[in-house]
Design an enzyme around this catalytic site. Structure first.
Site, PDB file in Angstrom:
ATOM      1  N   HIS A 110      11.804  22.117  11.708  1.00 38.15           N
ATOM      2  CA  HIS A 110      10.838  21.469  10.824  1.00 38.15           C
ATOM      3  C   HIS A 110      10.528  22.326   9.613  1.00 38.15           C
ATOM      4  O   HIS A 110       9.875  21.887   8.682  1.00 38.15           O
ATOM      5  CB  HIS A 110       9.564  21.155  11.598  1.00 38.15           C
ATOM      6  CG  HIS A 110       9.844  20.362  12.853  1.00 38.15           C
ATOM      7  ND1 HIS A 110      10.092  20.971  14.063  1.00 38.15           N
ATOM      8  CD2 HIS A 110       9.972  19.041  13.061  1.00 38.15           C
ATOM      9  CE1 HIS A 110      10.336  20.037  14.965  1.00 38.15           C
ATOM     10  NE2 HIS A 110      10.288  18.856  14.390  1.00 38.15           N
ATOM     11  N   CYS A 112       6.082   3.834   7.551  1.00 37.64           N
ATOM     12  CA  CYS A 112       6.057   2.661   8.413  1.00 37.64           C
ATOM     13  C   CYS A 112       7.342   2.631   9.223  1.00 37.64           C
ATOM     14  O   CYS A 112       8.372   3.114   8.772  1.00 37.64           O
ATOM     15  CB  CYS A 112       5.967   1.384   7.574  1.00 37.64           C
ATOM     16  SG  CYS A 112       4.490   1.320   6.548  1.00 37.64           S
ATOM     17  N   CYS A 159      15.360  20.819  17.586  1.00 35.73           N
ATOM     18  CA  CYS A 159      15.485  19.365  17.432  1.00 35.73           C
ATOM     19  C   CYS A 159      16.709  19.089  16.562  1.00 35.73           C
ATOM     20  O   CYS A 159      17.417  20.025  16.177  1.00 35.73           O
ATOM     21  CB  CYS A 159      14.210  18.776  16.819  1.00 35.73           C
ATOM     22  SG  CYS A 159      14.073  16.973  17.048  1.00 35.73           S
ATOM     23  N   CYS A 209      11.301  16.712  22.359  1.00 34.42           N
ATOM     24  CA  CYS A 209      10.853  17.423  21.155  1.00 34.42           C
ATOM     25  C   CYS A 209       9.518  18.137  21.362  1.00 34.42           C
ATOM     26  O   CYS A 209       8.677  18.126  20.475  1.00 34.42           O
ATOM     27  CB  CYS A 209      10.683  16.460  19.997  1.00 34.42           C
ATOM     28  SG  CYS A 209      12.059  15.372  19.771  1.00 34.42           S
ATOM     29  N   GLU A 212       5.031  10.727  25.746  1.00 33.78           N
ATOM     30  CA  GLU A 212       4.039   9.853  25.106  1.00 33.78           C
ATOM     31  C   GLU A 212       3.865   8.530  25.842  1.00 33.78           C
ATOM     32  O   GLU A 212       2.952   7.783  25.559  1.00 33.78           O
ATOM     33  CB  GLU A 212       4.390   9.625  23.644  1.00 33.78           C
ATOM     34  CG  GLU A 212       5.650   8.822  23.444  1.00 33.78           C
ATOM     35  CD  GLU A 212       6.079   8.796  21.983  1.00 33.78           C
ATOM     36  OE1 GLU A 212       6.154   9.867  21.378  1.00 33.78           O
ATOM     37  OE2 GLU A 212       6.336   7.694  21.482  1.00 33.78           O
ATOM     38  N   GLU A 257      11.533  21.972  22.620  1.00 33.64           N
ATOM     39  CA  GLU A 257      10.978  22.685  21.476  1.00 33.64           C
ATOM     40  C   GLU A 257      10.087  23.824  21.962  1.00 33.64           C
ATOM     41  O   GLU A 257       9.162  23.589  22.720  1.00 33.64           O
ATOM     42  CB  GLU A 257      10.139  21.722  20.631  1.00 33.64           C
ATOM     43  CG  GLU A 257       9.585  22.403  19.408  1.00 33.64           C
ATOM     44  CD  GLU A 257       8.344  21.719  18.894  1.00 33.64           C
ATOM     45  OE1 GLU A 257       8.476  20.617  18.364  1.00 33.64           O
ATOM     46  OE2 GLU A 257       7.264  22.300  19.026  1.00 33.64           O
ATOM     47  N   TRP A 310       9.823   2.932  22.079  1.00 32.53           N
ATOM     48  CA  TRP A 310       9.787   2.747  20.627  1.00 32.53           C
ATOM     49  C   TRP A 310      10.176   1.328  20.209  1.00 32.53           C
ATOM     50  O   TRP A 310      10.612   1.086  19.094  1.00 32.53           O
ATOM     51  CB  TRP A 310      10.649   3.819  19.945  1.00 32.53           C
ATOM     52  CG  TRP A 310      10.033   5.193  20.066  1.00 32.53           C
ATOM     53  CD1 TRP A 310       8.768   5.478  20.514  1.00 32.53           C
ATOM     54  CD2 TRP A 310      10.616   6.458  19.735  1.00 32.53           C
ATOM     55  NE1 TRP A 310       8.551   6.837  20.490  1.00 32.53           N
ATOM     56  CE2 TRP A 310       9.659   7.461  20.019  1.00 32.53           C
ATOM     57  CE3 TRP A 310      11.865   6.842  19.223  1.00 32.53           C
ATOM     58  CZ2 TRP A 310       9.909   8.830  19.811  1.00 32.53           C
ATOM     59  CZ3 TRP A 310      12.112   8.203  19.014  1.00 32.53           C
ATOM     60  CH2 TRP A 310      11.137   9.181  19.307  1.00 32.53           C
ATOM     61  N   LEU A 332       0.830  -1.208   0.000  1.00 30.87           N
ATOM     62  CA  LEU A 332       0.000   0.000   0.000  1.00 30.87           C
ATOM     63  C   LEU A 332       0.863   1.257   0.000  1.00 30.87           C
ATOM     64  O   LEU A 332       0.552   2.236  -0.672  1.00 30.87           O
ATOM     65  CB  LEU A 332      -0.936   0.002   1.219  1.00 30.87           C
ATOM     66  CG  LEU A 332      -2.012   1.083   1.191  1.00 30.87           C
ATOM     67  CD1 LEU A 332      -2.938   0.921  -0.006  1.00 30.87           C
ATOM     68  CD2 LEU A 332      -2.818   1.096   2.480  1.00 30.87           C
TER      69      LEU A 332
HETATM   70  N1  GLN Z   1      19.902  13.536  19.077  1.00 30.21           N
HETATM   71  C1  GLN Z   1      18.815  13.282  18.190  1.00 30.21           C
HETATM   72  C2  GLN Z   1      19.001  14.076  16.907  1.00 30.21           C
HETATM   73  O1  GLN Z   1      19.543  15.143  16.974  1.00 30.21           O
HETATM   74  C3  GLN Z   1      17.503  13.667  18.806  1.00 30.21           C
HETATM   75  C4  GLN Z   1      16.343  13.314  17.933  1.00 30.21           C
HETATM   76  C5  GLN Z   1      15.000  13.557  18.563  1.00 30.21           C
HETATM   77  O2  GLN Z   1      14.865  14.358  19.433  1.00 30.21           O
HETATM   78  N2  GLN Z   1      13.981  12.882  18.122  1.00 30.21           N
HETATM   79  O3  GLN Z   1      18.572  13.650  15.849  1.00 30.21           O
HETATM   80 ZN    ZN Z   2      13.848  16.434  19.141  1.00 34.28          ZN
END
Ligand code: GLN
Ligand code: ZN
Length: 768
Positions: free
Chosen positions: A707, A529, A739, A656, A618, A678, A574, A18
């Protein structure tokens, strides 16, 4: 006889068909007709698999090209005005491209527009598109996809159950904003939503559908009184529809919503007895004598093989009391596990025998139902035998239970989870050791993962590049990244993480107790994914994991090089985690392994070490009452990993997000010397969190939104930091992006960091 069904099945296909088809369609390589045909083939294959396994009903409605919550929004005609779909809604058929534009902002046809917000679905790693709600919104049946799929399944000769997100949970997942930008009461929209649900149910009945499963996951969360009352109102209204409703509650116990749920006028209730086994008794005692109880006994959130013999015993009473009103199911949709274990030809046989992916869980579900009826086939009885043998071998496997780990775990003392001195004293020692200016600059760890880096890694994994050659390439990259940071004037450089494909996989691959699949893909969002590792045994670090890279990077500069690790909670969160011991025990084992790495980095001359915990928030349980218990062990694990070092070694952490308001005390309890978070997108949120709570340590409120491809301006970053300085003393402020930079290109990163360094200099001039 006991009926067997699943709450939902993965739609991505065993080989991510998919994903490939959808992306090909977006790129214009195939047309919509071809994409639709691939979707239909996948559905037909999934239903066939369910029947072949011996399920009594196939589930229709769990398919979506992008997201099942988005599809309900489309079904209800809830398409935000900016997508210009009024006519499509009025006509009753929202185009596929409109749905794609809602999901991603663009599609092969139609004007680009800002995509809908995406966020995590309850406590899973699956992301859904947030329904956008506004006061006075009208709803209208605006898609025939679901009905077409019912026809498809029926023409293929399958007995159909339809599954659909329920009306309350759809509203619960939505976000309501008035034109003034403030939240409004989403329940005000309920009647309009119900009008469409009634119409949907009537049409399904007209197609000959008997059972409709309404997923009301909101029932396992804390519900305000108005929402509980809304449940009553809604289901009294839906009762009139000429179908039987199965009210599904997944991911946890009904808890204080139990009376509400058992009392609603529906024909069946589904409960999750994997996450909440104790509720079975309570529900059995309360269920009205005409209702069906679907017992979710096969784990839809994890990859372990079920102990069918044990489940048969546990459910024998339920079978006796309910007779034919007992249904057997997966705990939740199988969307959250990989598709088919049969594809894993390289996994070692023993480990493989302990696992079950979605396809295997179909067999387990059907076998359990028949076992309870005492009508299992010889093959099914064999399966039970085989499962028992495999599980026995899992319980006894030496590689699961490493005595040295148990010994270390038992020896953890209070001193191990505490730095030697309080922050104020450490800060003095660190300043002596690091000699940093006011408003020191740093980054979050990764630098652009260029096409060359990825090509090198592919070649290395394919055996085309030797280990030595690969390592040499990575060192070259590190040297480049360090030189660039020196030239930019970054006060605390990083090595850039070129050698890491993924922040979890990289560590998992080097730790005992972790296994990796080749095709164990799980949908994260849309066509994306992920392949979570499987944490099956006691965690041991056979050798240092990052030291040689950090040591090399430090040898290239006099500035303090920041070491970079993924934290224990994130490594846990994760992955698919073993279910034979509490999660916190597994997390503590990871923390011990990381602690050794931290100490080794210090011994190698690394003066600052960052332990990333982007997944800490999370991991919060779905029920408020359970938050503190989780936070307590999560914080303890972080501290266990971080506290083996001397005062002058500076521990950083990174998250983040900046939604700390409700967990700020636990964030402070991590006692990291520096936290980077963040905040660039919402300067105000930082101020909120720090309004009533004086954060005690140093903090780097990300001033630059990685981002976005835009280059942040100096004045803007200075202004942001000035805002932060209103709440936090300038001696404790750092200047950094929000980030890692791995998804960006150098063309953006260099000027952005140059501006960031310039902003720090301006701040020093003002405050120095
Ligand atoms: N040290 C990781 C990076 O800079 C942190 C990534 C994250 O916060 N998800 O990619
Ligand atoms: Zn981050």
């Amino acid at each position: 006889m006991t009926l067997a069904h699943v709450i939902g099945y993965p739609r991505i296909g065993a080989d991510r068909e998919l994903k490939r088809a959808t992306e090909a369609y977006w790129q214009g390589d195939i047309d919509q007709q071809a994409l639709e045909a691939i979707g239909r083939d996948l559905r037909l294959a999934n239903w066939a698999a369910q029947r072949e396994a011996g399920l009594d009903l196939v589930t229709v409605g769990d398919f979506a090209f992008y997201d099942q919550v988005l599809d309900v929004s489309v079904l209800l005609g809830a398409v935000p005005a900016r997508f210009g779909a009024e006519e499509e809604v009025a006509r009753g058929e929202v185009a596929l491209d409109t749905a794609f534009r809602m999901a991603r902002g663009r599609a092969p046809s139609g004007e680009p527009a800002a995509a809908c917000e995406m966020t995590k679905y309850f406590d899973t790693n699956y992301h859904y598109l947030v329904p956008e709600l506004r006061p006075g919104q009208r709803f209208r049946l605006a898609s025939s996809r679901l009905f077409d799929q019912v026809d498809e399944a029926r023409s293929a000769g399958h007995p159909v159950k339809v599954a659909l997100t329920g009306p309350l949970t759809w509203l619960w997942l939505g976000k309501g904003r008035s034109d003034a930008g403030d939240d409004f009461d989403r329940l005000a929209l309920l009647d309009g939503v119900l009008d469409v649900y009634v119409e949907v149910l009537q049409r399904l009945a007209g197609q000959g559908v008997e059972w409709v499963q309404l997923d009301e996951t909101a029932l396992v969360q804390d519900l305000p009184l108005a929402w509980r009352q809304a449940f009553e109102r809604a289901y009294h209204r839906l009762q009139a529809a000429p179908v039987r409703l199965l009210l599904a509650s997944c991911f946890g116990g009904l808890g204080d919503n139990l009376s509400l749920a058992v009392g609603l006028p529906v024909e069946g209730l589904h409960i999750d007895v994997v996450r909440a086994p104790a509720q079975l008794e309570a529900v059995l005692d309360r269920l009205l004598p005409h209702k069906v109880l679907s017992v979710g006994a096969i784990d839809g959130r994890n990859v372990w093989r079920a102990d069918l013999a044990l489940l048969r015993e546990r459910l024998a009473t339920a079978r006796m009391r309910l007779g034919e009103r007992l249904w057997i199911a997966t705990s939740c949709s199988l969307l959250h596990v990989p598709v088919d274990l049969a594809a894993e030809t390289t996994l070692d046989a023993e480990l493989g025998s302990w696992l079950a992916f979605a396809r295997q869980k179909l067999d387990e579900t059907a076998a359990l139902a028949r076992l309870l009826d005492g009508r299992a086939t010889a093959a099914e009885r064999d399966r039970v035998e085989a499962a028992s043998r495999a599980l026995q071998s899992r319980r006894e496997a030496p590689r699961l239970h490493r005595p040295e780990v148990a010994e270390r775990m038992a020896g953890i003392t209070a001193a191990d989870i505490r730095r030697r001195s309080p922050f104020a004293e450490r800060a003095v020692a660190q300043q002596r050791h690091l000699a940093l200016p006011l408003f020191p600059t740093t980054t979050i760890g990764s630098f652009p993962q260029t096409a060359e880096i990825r090509a090198d890694r592919r070649a290395f994994k394919a055996g085309e590049l030797s280990c030595e050659a690969y390592e040499a390439r990575m060192r070259e990259e590190i040297a480049r990244v360090v030189a660039r940071q020196e030239a930019l004037g970054i006060d605390m450089p990083v090595h850039g993480e070129p050698e890491r494909n993924d922040m979890v996989e990289y560590f998992g691959e080097q730790l005992d107790g972790y296994a990796f699949t080749r095709f164990g893909w799980v949908q994260s969002y849309g066509t994306r994914c992920v392949k979570p590792p499987i944490l099956f045994g006691d965690v041991v670090r056979p050798a240092a994991m990052t030291v040689r890279w950090s040591e090399y990077a430090q040898s290239l500069t006099a500035r303090p090089m920041k070491g970079m690790l993924t934290g224990p909670v994130t490594l846990l969160q994760w992955s698919f985690v073993r279910d034979d011991q509490p999660r916190e025990t597994t997390c503590r084992q990871i923390a011990l392994a990381l602690r050794d790495e931290v100490v080794d980095l210090e011994a190698a001359g690394i003066r600052a070490i960052q332990i990333d915990e982007p997944a800490l928030r999370e991991g919060l349980p779905l029920r408020r009452a359970e938050w503190q218990g989780y936070l307590d062990w999560a914080v303890e694990c972080f501290r266990l990993a971080a506290s083996g070092v001397r005062d002058e070694t500076q521990i950083h952490t990174h998250m983040c997000y900046s939604e700390f308001n409700d967990i700020i005390e636990s964030i402070a309890a991590l006692d990291a010397d520096v936290i980077t978070i963040e905040t660039s997108r919402s300067a105000m949120e930082l101020l909120d969190a720090f309004q009533d709570f004086a954060y005690p340590n140093a903090i780097g409120p990300g001033v630059y939104d990685i981002h976005s491809p835009n280059i942040p301006e100096v004045a803007w970053m200075v202004a942001l930091m000035e805002k932060a300085a209103e709440r936090i003393p300038v001696e404790r402020l750092w200047v950094n992006p929000d980030c890692g930079l791995k998804t960006r290109g150098w063309a953006e990163v260099e000027p952005a960091l140059a501006n960031m360094v310039e902003a720090a200099r301006e701040l020093r001039r003002r405050h120095g």
